[in-house]
Design an enzyme around this catalytic site. Structure first.
Site, PDB file in Angstrom:
ATOM      1  CB  CYS A 152      -1.020   0.099   1.069  1.00 31.54           C
ATOM      2  SG  CYS A 152      -1.361  -1.566   1.906  1.00 31.54           S
ATOM      3  CG  HIS A 206      -4.313  -0.472  -2.626  1.00 34.24           C
ATOM      4  ND1 HIS A 206      -3.008  -0.797  -2.960  1.00 34.24           N
ATOM      5  CD2 HIS A 206      -4.236  -0.762  -1.321  1.00 34.24           C
ATOM      6  CE1 HIS A 206      -2.439  -1.405  -2.091  1.00 34.24           C
ATOM      7  NE2 HIS A 206      -3.406  -1.557  -0.969  1.00 34.24           N
ATOM      8  CG  ASP A 210      -2.403  -5.570  -2.395  1.00 34.21           C
ATOM      9  OD1 ASP A 210      -3.413  -5.417  -2.079  1.00 34.21           O
ATOM     10  OD2 ASP A 210      -1.442  -5.271  -1.588  1.00 34.21           O
ATOM     11  CD  GLN A 250      -0.201  -8.949   0.236  1.00 28.59           C
ATOM     12  OE1 GLN A 250       0.269  -7.651  -0.018  1.00 28.59           O
ATOM     13  NE2 GLN A 250      -0.916  -8.937   1.334  1.00 28.59           N
ATOM     14  NE  ARG A 292       2.782  -9.252   5.063  1.00 26.20           N
ATOM     15  CZ  ARG A 292       1.384  -8.831   5.148  1.00 26.20           C
ATOM     16  NH1 ARG A 292       0.751 -10.009   5.704  1.00 26.20           N
ATOM     17  NH2 ARG A 292       0.678  -8.206   4.205  1.00 26.20           N
ATOM     18  CG  HIS A 332      -6.151  -1.842   1.844  1.00 24.63           C
ATOM     19  ND1 HIS A 332      -4.908  -1.391   1.786  1.00 24.63           N
ATOM     20  CD2 HIS A 332      -6.570  -0.903   2.607  1.00 24.63           C
ATOM     21  CE1 HIS A 332      -4.536  -0.296   2.582  1.00 24.63           C
ATOM     22  NE2 HIS A 332      -5.649  -0.050   3.039  1.00 24.63           N
ATOM     23  CE  LYS A 363     -10.862  -7.965   9.289  1.00 24.62           C
ATOM     24  NZ  LYS A 363      -9.429  -9.016   9.475  1.00 24.62           N
TER      25      LYS A 363
HETATM   26 ZN   LIG Z   1      -3.248  -2.325   0.570  1.00 29.12          ZN
END
Ligand SMILES: [Zn+2]
Ligand SMILES: [Zn+2]
Length: 638
Positions: free
Chosen positions: A331, A382, A380, A378, A360, A508, A462
């Site tokens: 992000c 946005h 991912d 990911q 991580r 997200h 979420k």
């Molecule tokens: Zn994010």
């Protein structure tokens, strides 16, 4: 008389002081028989509790998750009694429920071994067969402390209790244990159980404390459900993606990078198929794709809040005397791209995808093949939008998520909505708008969901998406997360209709979560027999003898030309050995070619998992295979 509101919306007038069990009997004998506990005014209680004011009551059975947990926890008490009767020196520490079962931490110098499980189970069976009632006894904290003086574990438990009333539960024969409850009405309610394993565990997880013995068990309402569960465990062992990954040459791990997967050539084929598919869906659903750097200046992570909240899980580096960090999330990088130019409400909703590799640092003990790694990619994205665009954006993401899951053969979903926690940022008003938008989107799609009240992130509510695999195991994959924090932290703005600058809503979202983990799930779900479109090698041509090798190569060229992943086995092995080898490598299609096939431009098709073989024209086979790939068909037979 008191009024009792039931889950079906009806109300019963019952005698003041009636127990929950008596109420269950009034409702129906079947319910009373199945009942294990009651939810009174939302609180899980024993069935022996009396009802003495107007309230809501739900009779809980093992069909409810809560009921199953009551049963499993009660079984932990029974196992504790059995262990104490075999080893009187055993000191009981703590016995909670876990997924599919329970454990009890025991302090005992003599090791409990798997060879002991049978006699523990025998003793447990005796306790269950005698169907003794669980009886609750209450006393003040002071009395309880006196009663258990000298038992450091139980004293610690009492001191941690947040109530001044301390409860004990006995189930006959003088066995009693400190516990908050609730429990089953009697020990006979346990249908099937098993002692599963034993492992070492430090008291409070603290390595400076004594190592205890953690004995795991499982319990089910019926013997049949226990057997099904044990069968699923056996199946899971056979499908273990770590074993199949090695056997099929898909990926490996190396001491050089613990938790960092090496994806081999065949694994990379699967990887690329998954990524390409997601990329197609991103185009369909109106996303643009970006790529952002993996290593970014320390300052950025201060700004994003990761430094304060996530530092222990991050990797750091120093370049030219300046501190850098390896990104744990995509992000912040995405925010920097957003900030490179001015934005207007006119370009919203703005959907930006990134297949971003993140690192991580997980503790070495929790790593597990591709399921739990330290480096993963990911899927991912946005979405930047205005508050009144939230609902339609969420609907779009839900459509995308279900479309993707179904394409991979998953049909069984569980959806959870997590709402505002006590500690949060953003006004109550924006939380309400956002949470309602999420609810409305779910309602619009006619989706049943579970609410996890107060379980949202501090920066927004979420929705989480779980799938169930063929062994009924649940996997959380997708997530849609609203964020009121990051646009402020990064001073992201857009010019609104009224010509003022405002912070956009940031959503997200991830569909699969991590490619590594999802590929691990796919391998286990399909036991390595991946759908044709994902198979690293889709077709292998097995030549009967040297005489037909040339024909085999002609067929291969034809299939390769049509982009099928295909090879020839031209070795000196007998054809049966070639077939066995291709089978063990989980080849979807095996084409056996001999002189007869060479003469007639045909192939003899063997299909993974199908007994009969079929002889068809090469062109016909090619047409069928291409169609199945294009349709992402899971069934191979034709
Ligand atoms: Zn994010
Ligand atoms: Zn208990």
């Amino acid at each position: 008389m008191v009024k009792v509101a039931l889950p079906d919306g009806s109300t019963l007038s019952v005698a003041d002081g009636i127990t929950a069990m008596q109420l269950a009997e009034q409702i129906g004998r079947g319910l009373a028989k199945a009942a294990v506990a009651a939810k009174i005014n939302g609180q899980l209680r024993d069935l022996s509790v009396s009802i003495d004011s107007d309230t809501t009551v739900q009779i809980v059975t093992p069909k409810d998750e809560d009921g199953l947990e009551v049963m499993r926890h009660s079984c932990a008490h029974i196992m504790a009694e059995a262990i104490c009767s075999i080893w009187p020196a055993a000191k009981l520490v703590y016995g909670p429920v876990v997924t599919d079962g329970f454990y009890y931490d025991i302090d005992l110098d003599e090791p409990i071994r798997p060879a002991d499980f049978q006699r523990i189970e025998q003793k447990m069976q005796e306790i269950i067969d005698s169907d003794r009632p669980f009886i609750r006894k209450e006393m003040s904290k002071a009395e309880a402390l006196e009663k258990l003086a000298g038992d450091k574990y139980k004293l610690d438990n009492i001191n941690r209790a947040d109530s001044d009333i301390i409860s004990f539960y006995s189930h006959g024969d003088g066995f009693e244990d400190l516990c908050r409850g609730p429990h089953l009405p009697g020990t006979g309610k346990i249908g099937g159980f098993k002692v599963m394993s034993v492992a070492g565990a430090y008291w409070h997880g603290d390595p400076t404390q004594k190592m205890l013995q953690r004995v795991y068990g499982t319990a089910w309402p019926t013997k049949k459900e226990l057997d099904d569960y044990l069968h699923r465990l056996e199946e899971a062992k056979k499908r273990d993606h770590r074993v199949l990954g090695k056997q099929l040459d898909l990926f490996s791990f190396n001491e050089a990078g613990p938790g960092f997967a090496f994806i081999h050539a065949k694994g990379t084929v699967i990887w690329n198929q998954v990524v390409n598919f997601l990329r197609d869906k991103n185009i369909k659903y109106g996303y643009n794709e970006i790529r952002t750097p993996i290593i970014l200046n320390e300052e950025l992570w201060h700004k994003s809040g990761h430094w304060d909240n996530y530092k222990e899980n991050m990797y750091f580096s120093e370049i030219d005397g300046v501190g850098y960090a390896v990104k744990p999330m995509n992000c912040p990088g995405g925010c920097l791209v957003y900030k490179t130019r001015q934005h207007s409400y006119r370009e919203f909703p703005m959907r930006v995808a990134e297949f971003g590799m993140v690192h991580r640092h997980e503790a070495s003990g929790v790593m597990h093949g591709l399921f739990r790694v330290r480096q993963f990619t990911q899927d991912d994205a946005h979405i930047y939008c205005t508050p009144n665009q939230i609902e339609s954006e969420i609907i779009g993401v839900i459509d995308l998520i279900f479309e993707v899951y179904r394409a991979f053969g998953f049909e069984d979903f569980l959806i959870e909505l997590s709402t505002m926690p006590i500690k949060h940022i953003g006004s109550d008003e924006i939380w309400e708008v956002a949470t309602n938008a999420l609810k409305d989107a779910l309602a619009h799609k006619n989706i049943e969901y579970k609410i996890n009240a107060g379980d949202g992130a501090f920066y927004g509510p979420k929705i989480d998406f779980h799938i169930k695999d063929c062994l009924q195991r649940s996997w959380q994959l997708g997530t849609i997360q609203l964020d009121f924090s990051m646009p402020q932290r990064f001073e992201l703005v857009y010019t609104d209709v009224d010509n003022t600058d405002k912070h956009p809503v940031m959503i997200h979202r991830a569909v699969l979560g991590s490619f590594e983990r999802f590929i691990g799930i796919l391998i286990e779900h399909y036991a390595g027999n991946l759908p044709l479109w994902l198979s690293p090698e889709q077709v292998r041509i097995l030549s009967i003898s040297e005489k037909t090798n040339d024909y085999a190569k002609i067929v291969q060229d034809k299939l390769n030309d049509a982009s099928l992943r295909c090879s020839c086995d031209l070795s000196d092995e007998k054809v049966n050995a070639k077939i066995a080898k291709a089978h063990s490598e989980k080849l979807p299609f095996m084409l056996v070619v001999g002189p007869k096939e060479a003469q007639s431009d045909t192939v003899n098709v063997r299909i993974q998992g199908v007994k009969e073989t079929k002889t068809v024209d090469v062109d016909e086979f090619l047409r069928i295979a291409k169609q199945k790939i294009a349709d992402k068909e899971i069934e191979l037979a034709f």
